[in-house]
Scaffold this active site. Structure first.
Site, short mmCIF file in Angstrom:
data_model
loop_
_atom_site.label_atom_id
_atom_site.label_comp_id
_atom_site.label_asym_id
_atom_site.label_seq_id
_atom_site.Cartn_x
_atom_site.Cartn_y
_atom_site.Cartn_z
N ASP A 147 -24.25 0.62 9.72
CA ASP A 147 -23.26 1.07 10.22
C ASP A 147 -23.01 0.30 11.37
O ASP A 147 -24.39 1.21 12.47
CB ASP A 147 -23.24 2.12 9.91
CG ASP A 147 -22.82 2.87 8.73
OD1 ASP A 147 -23.15 1.73 7.52
OD2 ASP A 147 -22.87 3.61 7.66
N ASP A 185 -15.77 4.10 -0.74
CA ASP A 185 -15.66 5.60 -0.15
C ASP A 185 -15.65 7.24 -1.00
O ASP A 185 -14.87 7.78 -0.04
CB ASP A 185 -15.58 5.94 1.36
CG ASP A 185 -16.10 4.21 1.68
OD1 ASP A 185 -17.35 4.19 2.27
OD2 ASP A 185 -15.40 3.73 2.45
#
Ligand code: 1PR
Length: 523
Positions: free
Chosen positions: A224, A379
């Site tokens: 990330d 998500d």
């Protein structure tokens, strides 16, 4: 000097990088004369058969290519570069291939996820100089929904098993072509490329040729990435998506360095997620593109990039579409792009109208680059309910009751990195995205992210059984046993982890060592 045929629809950067890494120089074909004058020609094909043949026709490359192939000079076709040699393909009925090899290209009709994505082995049917230095039990990276069917068995070099036995490489004189990607197959792939480039070895029949081959479960390292408050691009990691600690963005290292470390440690794939991509614009965010360029020079496994892939209007009112953003990423070394927030909005619009527009990022990118190049990153967050019919969403009965003892839940899609919940569940999102052309689902879980509690098996089962494309299980890995659990209790094709690798708690090699003998992995 190697001549490389780039027709502009795929990631040729990684092929160039691999060849240069082996000490050769690459000349990219700029006109038909370059094909005719080539001494060794490499043709990496990515995308869709019809689109490829249309571009080859438009550029007037079909004739010189056919002339070159008939001249028996060295040729290496990769993936679609193999399929192009055949007469036609079910992917584009009515479109002629080059017809150098008699036979056709057919879609997989099997009871397994399609595309066939990942690392699989080779059954050797005859010896070849490209096999010099191989033991025979290595695995190579495949990503395709179609496979060739050769009329003449004498051209078949290897086959591979995936629901059926299909041809994974061919050789006819000096023409060699592989369905797998040597440039994405780590050390073993570089050995094959080297053998093609140097042309010194005689035919070799590897000793450890297996009777059948198995697709390995993939272990993916995820980075990330975002800028911290000092403006440096860092790899960060959240706890349930909160990446700040004591007010600062957690800094776990530099993206290019970490990616190289994970490649060396045996990662089967590396994923970069630009986690603030929903508010930045990637074409202005050059550091991320630079990260890809630098990484792809030395990392020869598939690279996925996500974050900010959507249509966009810049501050001067200029419109960019998601395809342009994706194209820049592919040019910079990405093999797949991952679409998060935009996929949710696309699915919502589709569910409202029941119509495909053909213009959404998922449709546009998969049309040009193939569905295997489009990952949808989900998500979701658990929402508990008291009964299965309390909401119109895909509800499951859960073994982990909610805070009020609720025995049912659904998985709510979010956008903007979990900041905004939507009225859409993860199962429906995945099904719609598959319909629109997505080739793979990256299934995160906000509740499990960074917790080390293990993957959310119920979520993964709910999604993986609802779609026929591969699912990457993500979020929550904390022990080697969690990988075993996700591969045996669900149909997930791969497992992604971040925190345990960044913090050096469990090396990738340890995960694979634990799995070896229990589930198929690439060693
Ligand atoms: O919405 O298309 O711009 O894409 C943004 C992308 O960034 C999405 O793919 C979204 O998943 C990701 N993202 C946005 N915010 C965050 C955040 O963490 N604040 N990261 C985020 C997603 C989840 C995984 C993580 C696994 C494994 N992070 O990438 O790596 O959960 O972690 P673990 O092994 O440590 O548990 P768009």
């Amino acid at each position: 000097m190697i001549t490389l045929l780039d027709y502009g629809a795929g990631n040729v950067r990684s092929v160039i990088n691999a060849i240069e890494n082996l000490g050769e120089t690459v000349k990219i074909v700029a006109c038909d004369q370059d094909i005719l004058a080539a001494e060794k020609l490499v043709f990496p094909g990515v995308g869709a058969f019809g689109n490829m043949m249309r571009i080859l026709q438009e550029k007037k490359y079909v004739e010189p290519l056919t002339t070159y192939l008939h001249s028996n000079r060295p040729f290496l076709g990769i993936c679609l570069g193999l399929q192009a040699l055949f007469e036609h393909s079910e992917e584009a009925p009515g479109v002629n291939g080059l017809g150098i090899i008699t036979g056709s290209v057919k879609r997989f009709v099997i009871d397994l996820s399609v595309p066939h994505i990942g690392w699989n082995g080779l059954n050797f049917k005859q010896g070849s100089r490209i096999f010099s230095g191989l033991g025979g039990d290595e695995k190579f990276y495949f990503v395709h929904s179609y496979h060739v069917v050769a009329d003449d068995a004498s051209v078949i070099l290897t086959t591979t098993d995936y629901g059926c036995e299909f041809v994974s490489s061919i050789q006819k004189g000096n023409i060699i072509a592989t369905q797998f990607h040597p440039e994405k197959s780590g050390r073993a792939g570089l050995v094959i490329l080297q053998n093609f480039l140097k042309a010194t070895a005689g035919p070799i029949f590897p000793v450890r040729s297996a009777a059948t081959t198995t697709l390995a479960k993939r272990i993916i390292a995820c980075l990330d990435v975002r800028s911290n408050d000092q403006g440096n691009l860092v790899v960060t990691k959240g706890d349930q998506y909160d990446v700040r600690e004591g007010g600062d963005v957690r800094n776990l290292g530099k993206p290019v360095e970490l990616a190289q470390r994970y490649y060396a440690e045996g990662a089967d794939e590396i994923t970069f997620l630009n986690i603030t991509g929903f508010r930045d614009f990637p074409l202005e965010d050059m550091p991320m593109i630079e990260v890809l360029r630098q990484t792809s020079k030395n990392v020869f496994v598939p690279l996925t990039i996500g974050g900010g892939i959507r249509d966009y209007v810049d501050k001067d009112g200029r419109k960019y579409d998601a395809l342009e953003v994706a194209a820049e990423y592919f040019r910079s070394g990405a093999d797949k792009v991952s679409i998060g927030s935009d996929a949710v909005l696309i699915a919502e619009a589709y569910l409202q109208t029941g119509r495909r527009t053909g213009r959404s990022s998922i449709e546009a990118i998969s049309r040009v680059y193939g569905s295997q190049a489009v990952v949808v990153s989900v998500d979701p967050r658990r929402v508990y309910v008291n009964s299965a019919d309390e909401v119109k969403h895909a509800v499951i009965e859960t073994a982990i009751p909610g805070p009020g003892g609720e025995r049912y839940c659904w998985y709510q899609c979010t956008i903007k990195g979990g900041r905004e919940g939507r009225d859409l569940d993860a199962v429906t999102l995945a099904q719609v995205c598959e319909k629109l052309g997505a080739g793979e689902i990256l299934l995160n879980c906000i509740d499990r992210d960074g917790t080390n509690l293990g993957f959310d098996i119920e979520l993964i089962n709910a999604v993986a059984t609802a779609v026929s494309i591969p699912v990457i299980a993500s979020s929550g890995a904390g022990r080697v046993e969690h990988f075993h659990e996700v591969f045996t209790a669900t149909e997930a094709e791969s497992a992604l982890a971040a925190g345990i690798f960044h913090r050096r708690e469990i090396p990738i090699a340890e995960v694979k060592k634990y799995l070896d003998g229990k589930v198929a992995v690439r060693r």
